[in-house]
Design a protein around this motif. Structure first.
Motif, PDB file in Angstrom:
ATOM      1  N   TYR A  13      -5.765   6.628   0.732  1.00  0.00           N
ATOM      2  CA  TYR A  13      -7.178   6.259   0.852  1.00  0.00           C
ATOM      3  C   TYR A  13      -7.658   5.507  -0.387  1.00  0.00           C
ATOM      4  O   TYR A  13      -8.313   4.476  -0.282  1.00  0.00           O
ATOM      5  CB  TYR A  13      -8.051   7.489   1.066  1.00  0.00           C
ATOM      6  CG  TYR A  13      -7.925   8.110   2.437  1.00  0.00           C
ATOM      7  CD1 TYR A  13      -7.671   7.349   3.569  1.00  0.00           C
ATOM      8  CD2 TYR A  13      -8.076   9.482   2.604  1.00  0.00           C
ATOM      9  CE1 TYR A  13      -7.557   7.939   4.817  1.00  0.00           C
ATOM     10  CE2 TYR A  13      -7.961  10.074   3.846  1.00  0.00           C
ATOM     11  CZ  TYR A  13      -7.712   9.302   4.952  1.00  0.00           C
ATOM     12  OH  TYR A  13      -7.611   9.882   6.189  1.00  0.00           O
ATOM     13  N   SER A  22      -6.307   2.051  -0.436  1.00  0.00           N
ATOM     14  CA  SER A  22      -7.010   1.189   0.522  1.00  0.00           C
ATOM     15  C   SER A  22      -8.340   0.714  -0.051  1.00  0.00           C
ATOM     16  O   SER A  22      -8.692  -0.466   0.066  1.00  0.00           O
ATOM     17  CB  SER A  22      -7.259   1.935   1.832  1.00  0.00           C
ATOM     18  OG  SER A  22      -6.055   2.356   2.399  1.00  0.00           O
ATOM     19  N   MET A  47       0.832  -1.199   0.000  1.00  0.00           N
ATOM     20  CA  MET A  47       0.000   0.000   0.000  1.00  0.00           C
ATOM     21  C   MET A  47       0.864   1.245   0.000  1.00  0.00           C
ATOM     22  O   MET A  47       0.516   2.239  -0.630  1.00  0.00           O
ATOM     23  CB  MET A  47      -0.945  -0.014   1.199  1.00  0.00           C
ATOM     24  CG  MET A  47      -2.017  -1.052   1.036  1.00  0.00           C
ATOM     25  SD  MET A  47      -3.396  -0.963   2.151  1.00  0.00           S
ATOM     26  CE  MET A  47      -3.726   0.713   2.361  1.00  0.00           C
TER      27      MET A  47
END
Length: 193
Positions: free
Chosen positions: A38, A41, A1
Motif C-alpha cells: 500500500y 502504491s 512495486m
C-alpha cells in the motif's frame, strides 16, 4: 512495486523504518506484505504526480536515489578494502585476491565518478534552468534519513540475520525448524549471545 514493497517489508522487519511493526506484517492469506505494498502504491502515485507537475523535480529525485544507491553500494566495498579484503567467511567460490582488488577498485572508481557527475555543482550564475536540483533532493533525503536514524533507527534497527552455515551449504535450510521458513529459536539464541 513488488520489489519495492518487499524491500520496505525487509527493512521494517529489521526495525529500520518508522512504524516498522505495521510495515513488516504479512497478510495471512495472501502471503504478501500488504501494508508495504500500500505505501509503495501511494509513493508511486505521488512520484507520478511530481512527474506530471515538474519533470525536473522528478529527474532530481531519481538522480539522487541513484547517487544514494551508489553510495550504499560503495560503503561496504570501501570498508572491505580498508580492512584488507580478509573479513569474509569461508565460501565455495573465491576469486583470486588480485582480481578482487581490481574489481573493488573499479567499482569504487565508477561509484565516485557517477556520484560526482550527478552531484556536480551547476554553472554560475545559478538560475532556475541550470540549477542542479539533484543536490537539493539528495540533501533533503539525507536530512530525513539522518533524523530518522537518530530518533528511531539506532535504537530499533538490528540488521538482517544471516546464518553463515546455511549460506555456505553446511546446514540445510529446514534443519532449524519448520516455522514457515524461519529458523525456530536459532536467532533468539544468537541474539542472547
Amino acid at each position: 512495486m513488488a520489489t519495492s514493497s518487499r524491500m520496505i517489508y525487509a527493512f521494517a522487519r529489521d526495525g529500520g523504518l518508522p512504524a516498522s511493526p505495521f510495515f513488516s506484517k504479512v497478510h495471512p492469506t495472501l502471503k504478501v506484505p500488504l501494508n508495504a505494498l500500500y505505501v509503495t502504491s501511494v509513493l508511486v502515485i505521488i512520484f507520478g504526480c511530481i512527474f506530471l507537475g515538474s519533470s525536473s523535480a522528478f529527474n532530481a529525485i531519481v538522480s539522487s536515489s541513484v547517487v544514494m544507491l551508489d553510495i550504499a553500494y560503495g560503503i561496504p566495498i570501501a570498508i572491505h578494502c580498508m580492512r584488507g579484503r580478509n573479513t569474509l567467511p569461508e565460501r565455495p567460490f573465491v576469486i583470486p585476491n588480485i582480481l578482487g582488488w581490481i574489481a573493488n577498485m573499479i567499482s569504487l572508481a565508477y561509484i565516485s565518478l557517477t556520484t560526482i557527475l550527478f552531484l556536480f555543482p551547476p554553472t554560475l550564475p545559478v538560475s532556475g534552468s541550470n540549477m542542479n536540483y539533484c543536490v537539493a533532493a539528495f540533501g533533503i533525503v539525507l536530512i530525513i534519513s539522518t533524523f530518522q536514524w537518530v530518533v528511531d533507527g539506532r535504537k530499533n534497527f538490528i540488521g538482517p540475520r544471516i546464518d553463515v552455515d546455511i549460506i555456505t551449504g553446511e546446514v540445510a535450510t529446514g534443519e532449524y525448524g519448520e516455522n514457515n521458513g524461519e529458523y525456530g529459536g536459532q536467532y533468539e539464541e544468537n541474539d542472547r549471545k
